[in-house]
Design a protein around this motif. Structure first.
Motif, PDB file in Angstrom:
ATOM      1  N   GLN A  59       0.827  -1.204   0.000  1.00 40.23           N
ATOM      2  CA  GLN A  59       0.000   0.000   0.000  1.00 40.23           C
ATOM      3  C   GLN A  59       0.869   1.264   0.000  1.00 40.23           C
ATOM      4  OE1 GLN A  59      -3.238   0.138  -0.256  1.00 40.23           O
ATOM      5  NE2 GLN A  59      -3.644  -2.051  -0.109  1.00 40.23           N
ATOM      6  N   PRO A  60       0.319   2.402  -0.442  1.00 36.68           N
ATOM      7  CA  PRO A  60       1.036   3.681  -0.284  1.00 36.68           C
ATOM      8  C   PRO A  60       1.358   3.928   1.189  1.00 36.68           C
ATOM      9  CG  PRO A  60      -0.863   3.930  -1.726  1.00 36.68           C
ATOM     10  CD  PRO A  60      -0.965   2.554  -1.136  1.00 36.68           C
ATOM     11  N   HIS A  61       2.345   4.773   1.448  1.00 37.94           N
ATOM     12  CA  HIS A  61       2.862   4.916   2.810  1.00 37.94           C
ATOM     13  C   HIS A  61       1.791   5.314   3.826  1.00 37.94           C
ATOM     14  CE1 HIS A  61       6.850   5.225   0.702  1.00 37.94           C
ATOM     15  NE2 HIS A  61       7.122   4.367   1.669  1.00 37.94           N
ATOM     16  N   ALA A  62       0.952   6.270   3.499  1.00 38.72           N
ATOM     17  CA  ALA A  62      -0.065   6.726   4.452  1.00 38.72           C
ATOM     18  C   ALA A  62      -1.043   5.603   4.775  1.00 38.72           C
ATOM     19  CB  ALA A  62      -0.805   7.940   3.905  1.00 38.72           C
ATOM     20  N   MET A 166       7.756   2.699   7.173  1.00 36.45           N
ATOM     21  CA  MET A 166       7.864   4.039   6.588  1.00 36.45           C
ATOM     22  C   MET A 166       9.268   4.339   6.069  1.00 36.45           C
ATOM     23  SD  MET A 166       4.857   5.437   6.788  1.00 36.45           S
ATOM     24  CE  MET A 166       4.282   3.766   6.398  1.00 36.45           C
ATOM     25  N   SER A 167      10.204   3.417   6.260  1.00 38.82           N
ATOM     26  CA  SER A 167      11.611   3.696   5.957  1.00 38.82           C
ATOM     27  C   SER A 167      11.866   4.044   4.496  1.00 38.82           C
ATOM     28  CB  SER A 167      12.484   2.491   6.358  1.00 38.82           C
ATOM     29  OG  SER A 167      12.079   1.328   5.643  1.00 38.82           O
ATOM     30  N   SER A 168      11.093   3.474   3.593  1.00 38.55           N
ATOM     31  CA  SER A 168      11.345   3.738   2.174  1.00 38.55           C
ATOM     32  C   SER A 168      10.984   5.158   1.769  1.00 38.55           C
ATOM     33  CB  SER A 168      10.582   2.736   1.301  1.00 38.55           C
ATOM     34  OG  SER A 168       9.195   2.784   1.568  1.00 38.55           O
ATOM     35  N   ARG A 169      10.321   5.908   2.649  1.00 42.93           N
ATOM     36  CA  ARG A 169      10.051   7.316   2.346  1.00 42.93           C
ATOM     37  C   ARG A 169      11.336   8.130   2.304  1.00 42.93           C
ATOM     38  NH1 ARG A 169       5.228   9.449   2.071  1.00 42.93           N
ATOM     39  NH2 ARG A 169       5.978  11.522   2.684  1.00 42.93           N
ATOM     40  N   ALA A 170      12.401   7.578   2.886  1.00 45.78           N
ATOM     41  CA  ALA A 170      13.691   8.269   2.836  1.00 45.78           C
ATOM     42  C   ALA A 170      14.270   8.292   1.428  1.00 45.78           C
ATOM     43  CB  ALA A 170      14.675   7.598   3.796  1.00 45.78           C
ATOM     44  N   VAL A 171      13.794   7.396   0.556  1.00 47.93           N
ATOM     45  CA  VAL A 171      14.239   7.342  -0.836  1.00 47.93           C
ATOM     46  C   VAL A 171      13.212   8.094  -1.682  1.00 47.93           C
ATOM     47  CG1 VAL A 171      14.872   5.837  -2.758  1.00 47.93           C
ATOM     48  CG2 VAL A 171      15.308   5.100  -0.400  1.00 47.93           C
ATOM     49  N   ARG A 172      13.639   9.196  -2.281  1.00 46.74           N
ATOM     50  CA  ARG A 172      12.696  10.066  -2.997  1.00 46.74           C
ATOM     51  C   ARG A 172      11.915   9.320  -4.072  1.00 46.74           C
ATOM     52  NH1 ARG A 172      12.126  15.469  -3.320  1.00 46.74           N
ATOM     53  NH2 ARG A 172      14.003  15.767  -2.048  1.00 46.74           N
ATOM     54  N   SER A 173      12.595   8.418  -4.796  1.00 49.19           N
ATOM     55  CA  SER A 173      11.926   7.703  -5.884  1.00 49.19           C
ATOM     56  C   SER A 173      10.883   6.714  -5.381  1.00 49.19           C
ATOM     57  CB  SER A 173      12.960   6.972  -6.745  1.00 49.19           C
ATOM     58  OG  SER A 173      13.665   6.014  -5.959  1.00 49.19           O
ATOM     59  N   ARG A 174      10.969   6.327  -4.109  1.00 50.54           N
ATOM     60  CA  ARG A 174      10.033   5.349  -3.534  1.00 50.54           C
ATOM     61  C   ARG A 174       8.917   6.036  -2.747  1.00 50.54           C
ATOM     62  NH1 ARG A 174      12.348   0.609  -1.953  1.00 50.54           N
ATOM     63  NH2 ARG A 174      10.265   0.081  -1.215  1.00 50.54           N
ATOM     64  N   PRO A 177       2.682   9.870  -2.206  1.00 52.50           N
ATOM     65  CA  PRO A 177       1.978  11.022  -1.615  1.00 52.50           C
ATOM     66  C   PRO A 177       1.316  10.645  -0.291  1.00 52.50           C
ATOM     67  CG  PRO A 177       1.484  10.816  -3.961  1.00 52.50           C
ATOM     68  CD  PRO A 177       2.219   9.577  -3.569  1.00 52.50           C
ATOM     69  N   TRP A 178       1.422  11.543   0.678  1.00 50.75           N
ATOM     70  CA  TRP A 178       0.852  11.260   2.001  1.00 50.75           C
ATOM     71  C   TRP A 178      -0.623  11.676   2.000  1.00 50.75           C
ATOM     72  CZ3 TRP A 178       3.014   8.453   5.777  1.00 50.75           C
ATOM     73  CH2 TRP A 178       2.343   8.387   6.996  1.00 50.75           C
ATOM     74  N   VAL A 179      -1.455  10.751   1.590  1.00 56.61           N
ATOM     75  CA  VAL A 179      -2.901  10.974   1.540  1.00 56.61           C
ATOM     76  C   VAL A 179      -3.554  10.050   2.556  1.00 56.61           C
ATOM     77  CG1 VAL A 179      -4.971  10.945   0.110  1.00 56.61           C
ATOM     78  CG2 VAL A 179      -2.758  11.584  -0.900  1.00 56.61           C
ATOM     79  N   TRP A 180      -4.115  10.650   3.598  1.00 51.89           N
ATOM     80  CA  TRP A 180      -4.704   9.849   4.674  1.00 51.89           C
ATOM     81  C   TRP A 180      -5.956   9.131   4.168  1.00 51.89           C
ATOM     82  CZ3 TRP A 180      -2.129   8.442   8.666  1.00 51.89           C
ATOM     83  CH2 TRP A 180      -2.774   7.878   9.767  1.00 51.89           C
ATOM     84  N   PRO A 181      -6.031   7.799   4.339  1.00 52.23           N
ATOM     85  CA  PRO A 181      -7.174   7.053   3.796  1.00 52.23           C
ATOM     86  C   PRO A 181      -8.455   7.317   4.587  1.00 52.23           C
ATOM     87  CG  PRO A 181      -5.785   5.614   5.109  1.00 52.23           C
ATOM     88  CD  PRO A 181      -5.063   6.928   5.035  1.00 52.23           C
ATOM     89  N   HIS A 182      -9.564   7.234   3.904  1.00 50.67           N
ATOM     90  CA  HIS A 182     -10.867   7.382   4.549  1.00 50.67           C
ATOM     91  C   HIS A 182     -11.421   5.995   4.867  1.00 50.67           C
ATOM     92  CE1 HIS A 182     -11.051  11.676   3.721  1.00 50.67           C
ATOM     93  NE2 HIS A 182     -10.703  11.431   2.466  1.00 50.67           N
TER      94      HIS A 182
END
Length: 362
Positions: A59-62, A166-174, A177-182
């Motif tokens: 899933q996306p990070h958020a 969340m560690s892969s957020r440190a890599v810009r290409s990975r 977008p931080w979109v909080w799920p509903h």
């Protein structure tokens, strides 16, 4: 032949190595820390806390963070209830034989309740298999460590799993977008399916636990909760055929995994080596759990048993015997629960006129 081929069919991969790496690190770091601190009595709390990392796979990070917070919170609650259940047995001087039945009953309640919560929160993997395992394993530990220490280790491990997720957020290409799920409420059909599934978990886990306990009393083997875990494996699937296949795969994978485990135990690994084996098995399990269930079980079997040995030392031979017997009992119960509705519908279906006349000749 088709059924046999399906048992060993490999589904395509989907970034499984990324999930496997996160999960392996998530369990390795807490366990090796406990080895260095000489506190392996707390290892079970770290092992189950690390299960947080298996949720929100791709899933996306958020969304992953949201799902893992929920999954970790539920696992912490399950571990707390398990530790309190064990302490209640000691506080009220419950006889050992009665305590076993109390644990079966409590684990059955957890099976149904967590199945509903997991469905309500739309967590994946679905079902309450991990919660059954965590609750029963902790509740059955004879010498409980201090409660605050166990829960501190569990909480820190959950937090570490969230950090790894969340560690892969440190890599810009990975970075996503931080979109909080509903939260999307369940539809009426989904609510009904979730309720029926939770009933299935209660029936499968309760029946398997009862049969395993009765058989254990007569034949002298334990670990009845392994049967309860195996019983709910077939309940996850999109068709009856797929669910039955999962039950058979559980048996086959467990049998092969026990051979691997026997080889590992013959080497008599030191505690730090055992932690390396656990991390490697966790990696292997997550690599294949969504692609090939037999292969995944080959890694899951030594993972589960070695983790048990870290906390409660026992004869390897007894563990191997208990695991295969409990798996056979549980998988058979699970398959029977899956097939029961189909059999019932066929028995209730009206007979065709020709069949009716043949059955009742004039």
């Amino acid at each position: 032949m088709k059924m046999l081929a399906e048992l060993f069919t490999m589904a395509p991969g989907n970034k499984d190595h990324q999930v496997a790496t996160r999960c392996a690190i998530g369990v390795f770091v807490p366990l090796i820390t406990l080895v260095l601190l000489d506190r392996l009595d707390l290892a079970v709390f770290a092992s189950f806390g690390a299960f947080t990392g298996i949720y929100g796979r791709n899933q996306p990070h958020a969304t992953r963070f949201f799902l893992q917070v929920r999954a970790g919170s539920l696992m912490l609650l399950v571990m707390l209830l398990a530790a309190l259940t064990a302490r209640a047995g000691v506080a009220f001087a419950v006889p050992a034989a009665d305590m076993v039945w109390l644990q079966v009953f409590a684990t059955t309640v957890v099976a149904g309740g967590c199945s509903l919560i997991v469905a309500w929160w739309r967590l994946r993997p679905a079902g309450s298999l991990f919660h059954i395992f965590a609750f029963a394993a902790i509740a059955s530990i004879p010498n409980q460590p201090p409660l605050w220490q166990g829960m501190l280790v569990a909480g820190l491990t959950v937090a570490f799993s969230l950090l790894i997720g969340m560690s892969s957020r440190a890599v810009r290409s990975r970075r996503t977008p931080w979109v909080w799920p509903h939260s999307v409420p369940l539809t009426r059909a989904e609510e009904r399916a979730a309720l029926l599934e939770s009933i299935g978990y209660i029936v499968a886990a309760g029946l398997a636990g009862t049969l395993a306990t009765l058989a254990g009393e007569r034949l002298g083997f334990g670990h009845n909760y392994w049967a309860m875990v195996a019983a709910v494996v077939p309940l996850v699937g999109h068709s009856t055929r797929h669910r039955v296949r999962r039950g058979v795969q559980r048996i086959v994978g467990t049998a092969i995994g026990l051979v691997l485990l026997a080889g590992i135990l013959l080497l008599q690994p030191a505690p730090w080596q055992t932690v390396l084996v656990i991390a490697a098995c966790q990696f292997g399990a997550e690599m294949f759990i969504a692609r090939q269930y037999v292969l995944a079980q080959i890694f899951v079997t030594p993972l589960a048993l070695i983790s048990t040995l870290l906390v409660v030392p026992a004869s390897p031979g007894i563990l191997l015997r208990d695991r295969i017997l409990e798996t056979l009992i549980g998988a058979a119960v699970g398959i029977a629960v899956v097939l029961a509705p189909t059999v019932w519908r066929r028995l209730r279906a009206p007979q065709p006129p020709q069949a009716a006349r043949s059955a009742h000749p004039s």
